[in-house]
Design a protein around this motif. Structure first.
Motif, PDB file in Angstrom:
ATOM      1  N   ARG A 181      57.084  41.065 -16.996  1.00 20.56           N
ATOM      2  CA  ARG A 181      58.446  41.173 -16.490  1.00 20.56           C
ATOM      3  C   ARG A 181      58.724  42.590 -16.025  1.00 20.56           C
ATOM      4  NH1 ARG A 181      61.544  37.784 -21.322  1.00 20.56           N
ATOM      5  NH2 ARG A 181      60.984  35.703 -20.587  1.00 20.56           N
ATOM      6  N   ASN A 182      58.248  43.569 -16.784  1.00 22.72           N
ATOM      7  CA  ASN A 182      58.419  44.957 -16.367  1.00 22.72           C
ATOM      8  C   ASN A 182      57.710  45.249 -15.054  1.00 22.72           C
ATOM      9  OD1 ASN A 182      60.046  45.910 -18.432  1.00 22.72           O
ATOM     10  ND2 ASN A 182      58.315  46.242 -19.810  1.00 22.72           N
ATOM     11  N   MET A 183      56.540  44.615 -14.880  1.00 23.45           N
ATOM     12  CA  MET A 183      55.767  44.816 -13.655  1.00 23.45           C
ATOM     13  C   MET A 183      56.535  44.329 -12.437  1.00 23.45           C
ATOM     14  SD  MET A 183      52.720  46.217 -13.952  1.00 23.45           S
ATOM     15  CE  MET A 183      51.683  45.466 -12.703  1.00 23.45           C
ATOM     16  N   GLU A 184      57.379  43.336 -12.623  1.00 25.49           N
ATOM     17  CA  GLU A 184      58.111  42.747 -11.501  1.00 25.49           C
ATOM     18  C   GLU A 184      59.312  43.568 -11.101  1.00 25.49           C
ATOM     19  OE1 GLU A 184      58.994  38.898 -12.956  1.00 25.49           O
ATOM     20  OE2 GLU A 184      56.937  38.155 -12.803  1.00 25.49           O
ATOM     21  N   LYS A 185      59.709  44.521 -11.931  1.00 21.82           N
ATOM     22  CA  LYS A 185      60.913  45.320 -11.629  1.00 21.82           C
ATOM     23  C   LYS A 185      60.633  46.351 -10.547  1.00 21.82           C
ATOM     24  CE  LYS A 185      63.003  44.754 -16.176  1.00 21.82           C
ATOM     25  NZ  LYS A 185      63.499  45.441 -17.384  1.00 21.82           N
ATOM     26  N   ASN A 236      37.181  53.058 -30.950  1.00 20.70           N
ATOM     27  CA  ASN A 236      38.168  53.908 -31.645  1.00 20.70           C
ATOM     28  C   ASN A 236      39.389  54.200 -30.784  1.00 20.70           C
ATOM     29  OD1 ASN A 236      36.738  54.238 -34.133  1.00 20.70           O
ATOM     30  ND2 ASN A 236      35.368  55.662 -33.093  1.00 20.70           N
ATOM     31  N   GLY A 237      39.698  53.301 -29.873  1.00 21.88           N
ATOM     32  CA  GLY A 237      40.916  53.411 -29.067  1.00 21.88           C
ATOM     33  C   GLY A 237      41.826  52.237 -29.366  1.00 21.88           C
ATOM     34  N   TYR A 238      42.874  52.079 -28.573  1.00 24.58           N
ATOM     35  CA  TYR A 238      43.760  50.921 -28.753  1.00 24.58           C
ATOM     36  C   TYR A 238      44.517  50.637 -27.468  1.00 24.58           C
ATOM     37  CZ  TYR A 238      47.580  54.338 -29.480  1.00 24.58           C
ATOM     38  OH  TYR A 238      48.494  55.363 -29.338  1.00 24.58           O
ATOM     39  N   ILE A 239      45.039  49.433 -27.375  1.00 23.17           N
ATOM     40  CA  ILE A 239      45.793  49.027 -26.191  1.00 23.17           C
ATOM     41  C   ILE A 239      47.085  49.846 -26.116  1.00 23.17           C
ATOM     42  CG2 ILE A 239      46.992  47.121 -25.057  1.00 23.17           C
ATOM     43  CD1 ILE A 239      45.034  45.219 -26.397  1.00 23.17           C
ATOM     44  N   VAL A 240      47.403  50.334 -24.936  1.00 17.85           N
ATOM     45  CA  VAL A 240      48.571  51.201 -24.742  1.00 17.85           C
ATOM     46  C   VAL A 240      49.854  50.511 -25.191  1.00 17.85           C
ATOM     47  CG1 VAL A 240      50.042  52.266 -22.978  1.00 17.85           C
ATOM     48  CG2 VAL A 240      47.558  52.555 -22.889  1.00 17.85           C
ATOM     49  N   THR A 241      50.704  51.272 -25.845  1.00 15.72           N
ATOM     50  CA  THR A 241      52.034  50.789 -26.206  1.00 15.72           C
ATOM     51  C   THR A 241      53.086  51.622 -25.485  1.00 15.72           C
ATOM     52  OG1 THR A 241      53.624  50.546 -28.002  1.00 15.72           O
ATOM     53  CG2 THR A 241      51.983  52.259 -28.237  1.00 15.72           C
ATOM     54  N   ILE A 242      54.153  50.980 -25.031  1.00 13.21           N
ATOM     55  CA  ILE A 242      55.249  51.679 -24.345  1.00 13.21           C
ATOM     56  C   ILE A 242      56.425  51.756 -25.301  1.00 13.21           C
ATOM     57  CG2 ILE A 242      56.755  51.706 -22.332  1.00 13.21           C
ATOM     58  CD1 ILE A 242      53.776  51.993 -21.682  1.00 13.21           C
ATOM     59  N   THR A 243      56.836  52.970 -25.673  1.00 12.62           N
ATOM     60  CA  THR A 243      57.900  53.133 -26.654  1.00 12.62           C
ATOM     61  C   THR A 243      59.213  53.643 -26.070  1.00 12.62           C
ATOM     62  OG1 THR A 243      57.161  55.387 -27.178  1.00 12.62           O
ATOM     63  CG2 THR A 243      56.188  53.586 -28.459  1.00 12.62           C
ATOM     64  N   ALA A 244      59.203  54.108 -24.825  1.00 10.77           N
ATOM     65  CA  ALA A 244      60.420  54.661 -24.225  1.00 10.77           C
ATOM     66  C   ALA A 244      60.288  54.646 -22.706  1.00 10.77           C
ATOM     67  CB  ALA A 244      60.674  56.080 -24.728  1.00 10.77           C
ATOM     68  N   LYS A 261      53.311  53.988 -15.391  1.00  9.03           N
ATOM     69  CA  LYS A 261      53.435  53.288 -14.113  1.00  9.03           C
ATOM     70  C   LYS A 261      53.002  54.173 -12.951  1.00  9.03           C
ATOM     71  CE  LYS A 261      56.778  50.726 -11.286  1.00  9.03           C
ATOM     72  NZ  LYS A 261      58.191  50.303 -11.164  1.00  9.03           N
ATOM     73  N   THR A 262      53.421  55.449 -12.976  1.00 11.90           N
ATOM     74  CA  THR A 262      53.114  56.366 -11.878  1.00 11.90           C
ATOM     75  C   THR A 262      51.664  56.812 -11.877  1.00 11.90           C
ATOM     76  OG1 THR A 262      55.392  57.187 -11.847  1.00 11.90           O
ATOM     77  CG2 THR A 262      53.710  58.577 -10.812  1.00 11.90           C
ATOM     78  N   ASN A 263      51.146  57.185 -13.049  1.00  9.71           N
ATOM     79  CA  ASN A 263      49.841  57.824 -13.129  1.00  9.71           C
ATOM     80  C   ASN A 263      48.678  56.880 -13.409  1.00  9.71           C
ATOM     81  OD1 ASN A 263      50.561  60.858 -13.019  1.00  9.71           O
ATOM     82  ND2 ASN A 263      51.974  60.046 -14.527  1.00  9.71           N
ATOM     83  N   ILE A 264      48.955  55.704 -13.937  1.00  9.22           N
ATOM     84  CA  ILE A 264      47.888  54.756 -14.247  1.00  9.22           C
ATOM     85  C   ILE A 264      47.963  53.527 -13.351  1.00  9.22           C
ATOM     86  CG2 ILE A 264      46.794  53.363 -16.026  1.00  9.22           C
ATOM     87  CD1 ILE A 264      46.591  56.353 -16.514  1.00  9.22           C
ATOM     88  N   LEU A 265      49.050  52.782 -13.453  1.00 11.11           N
ATOM     89  CA  LEU A 265      49.157  51.522 -12.691  1.00 11.11           C
ATOM     90  C   LEU A 265      49.213  51.760 -11.194  1.00 11.11           C
ATOM     91  CD1 LEU A 265      51.717  49.645 -14.969  1.00 11.11           C
ATOM     92  CD2 LEU A 265      49.222  49.496 -15.000  1.00 11.11           C
ATOM     93  N   ASN A 266      50.003  52.765 -10.771  1.00  8.88           N
ATOM     94  CA  ASN A 266      50.176  53.028  -9.345  1.00  8.88           C
ATOM     95  C   ASN A 266      49.483  54.311  -8.909  1.00  8.88           C
ATOM     96  OD1 ASN A 266      51.796  50.749  -9.266  1.00  8.88           O
ATOM     97  ND2 ASN A 266      53.696  51.888  -9.481  1.00  8.88           N
ATOM     98  N   ASN A 267      48.444  54.715  -9.620  1.00  6.83           N
ATOM     99  CA  ASN A 267      47.705  55.930  -9.283  1.00  6.83           C
ATOM    100  C   ASN A 267      47.292  55.901  -7.815  1.00  6.83           C
ATOM    101  OD1 ASN A 267      44.939  57.426  -8.976  1.00  6.83           O
ATOM    102  ND2 ASN A 267      45.878  58.296 -10.799  1.00  6.83           N
ATOM    103  N   SER A 268      47.540  57.008  -7.109  1.00  7.29           N
ATOM    104  CA  SER A 268      47.302  57.040  -5.663  1.00  7.29           C
ATOM    105  C   SER A 268      45.834  56.858  -5.297  1.00  7.29           C
ATOM    106  CB  SER A 268      47.800  58.376  -5.084  1.00  7.29           C
ATOM    107  OG  SER A 268      47.139  59.461  -5.703  1.00  7.29           O
ATOM    108  N   PRO A 301      60.653  57.063 -20.419  1.00  5.64           N
ATOM    109  CA  PRO A 301      59.819  58.108 -19.808  1.00  5.64           C
ATOM    110  C   PRO A 301      58.327  57.793 -19.905  1.00  5.64           C
ATOM    111  CG  PRO A 301      61.552  59.101 -21.115  1.00  5.64           C
ATOM    112  CD  PRO A 301      61.583  57.635 -21.420  1.00  5.64           C
ATOM    113  N   GLU A 302      57.928  57.158 -21.015  1.00  9.64           N
ATOM    114  CA  GLU A 302      56.521  56.805 -21.162  1.00  9.64           C
ATOM    115  C   GLU A 302      56.139  55.722 -20.154  1.00  9.64           C
ATOM    116  OE1 GLU A 302      53.293  55.816 -24.692  1.00  9.64           O
ATOM    117  OE2 GLU A 302      55.414  55.413 -25.035  1.00  9.64           O
ATOM    118  N   TRP A 303      57.016  54.729 -19.979  1.00 14.16           N
ATOM    119  CA  TRP A 303      56.759  53.691 -18.977  1.00 14.16           C
ATOM    120  C   TRP A 303      56.648  54.300 -17.587  1.00 14.16           C
ATOM    121  CZ3 TRP A 303      54.877  49.398 -17.429  1.00 14.16           C
ATOM    122  CH2 TRP A 303      55.296  48.812 -16.228  1.00 14.16           C
ATOM    123  N   ASP A 304      57.541  55.247 -17.257  1.00 18.88           N
ATOM    124  CA  ASP A 304      57.493  55.904 -15.953  1.00 18.88           C
ATOM    125  C   ASP A 304      56.170  56.635 -15.757  1.00 18.88           C
ATOM    126  OD1 ASP A 304      60.021  55.001 -15.373  1.00 18.88           O
ATOM    127  OD2 ASP A 304      61.024  56.845 -16.008  1.00 18.88           O
TER     128      ASP A 304
END
Length: 241
Positions: free
Chosen positions: A237-241, A185-193, A201-208, A195-198
């Motif tokens: 591509r976003n990951m490479e930025k 009952n979940g779904y793959i994350v979508t990035i709509t703006a 990226k900060t709290n999930i992908l680059n979590n300390s 601030p959401e990407w930030d």
């Protein structure tokens, strides 16, 4: 006996005068505020005031504070979780006693994202707090690395974002991951703006604590739309930025 009474009278007068005194630390006389009980530092100083730094357990648990705080107790929290962010919190007795986060809203804008079942293909009803520790994805096991809630009072959408690490490095195709999350009952994350990407990226992908250092899936589409390849490319591509 007379001397003892005089001594007690003197002590009483000292206590009285101290109880009505203002406290100034490093404040020039010309800058002392009559309305301040406690004032620190001079104007245009190049230093701040450091508050106690703690790692809170949850919004309703006052630990590691040693006893029930009085309303207004201020701390700086360093822990990131589904309900906690880094920043200043004060103890509030309004309703259920809890930690209330301070500030940040004025620099954010709220993103309310309503999932469209016609685009996604189904209606997700999962609750972030119930995200399982492990997920079976095809023949592999994905282990939860972290879950963080993007709070409305911080300009977020109230959703919980979770990152999972796969048991192997081969990765899985979009359809397999899509169906695995659909079954929960979940779904793959979508990035709509931005601030959401930030936030992601900060709290999930680059979590300390548990950074996800390998490519991850994002999307907001049914598996039959034919868009999954483009979504993966755009994400990388976003990951490479």
């Amino acid at each position: 006996m007379k001397k003892i009474l005089m001594g007690l009278a003197l002590i009483g007068s000292v206590v009285f005068s101290m109880s009505n005194a203002q406290i100034f630390v490093g404040v020039p006389n010309a800058e002392q505020e009559a309305s301040a009980y406690y004032q620190v530092g001079k104007m245009n100083a190049n230093k701040g005031v450091g508050m106690p730094t703690v790692s809170l357990n949850s919004l309703t648990d006052y630990n590691p504070i040693v006893q029930t705080p009085k309303p207004g107790l201020l701390v700086y929290n360093t822990r990131i979780s589904e309900t906690l962010e880094q920043g200043y919190y004060y103890w509030s007795a309004i309703g259920t006693p809890h930690w209330e986060k301070i500030g940040g809203v004025e620099n954010k804008f709220t993103i309310i994202q309503n999932v469209d079942p016609n685009i996604l293909g189904y209606s997700p009803t999962g609750i972030g707090a119930n995200a399982p520790t492990t997920i079976t994805v095809g023949s592999s096991t994905a282990t939860k690395a972290t879950c963080v809630k993007w709070e409305l009072n911080a300009g977020g959408n109230g959703h919980v974002y979770c990152g999972y690490k796969m048991s192997d490095n081969s990765g899985k195709d979009f359809g397999t991951v899509f169906n695995a999350l659909k079954s929960l009952n979940g779904y793959i994350v979508t990035i709509t703006a931005a601030p959401e990407w930030d936030f992601v990226k900060t709290n999930i992908l680059n979590n300390s604590t548990n950074a996800l250092n390998t490519p991850a899936w994002i999307g907001y589409t049914s598996v039959n739309s034919g868009k999954q390849r483009k979504i993966q490319v755009d994400y990388q591509r976003n990951m490479e930025k």
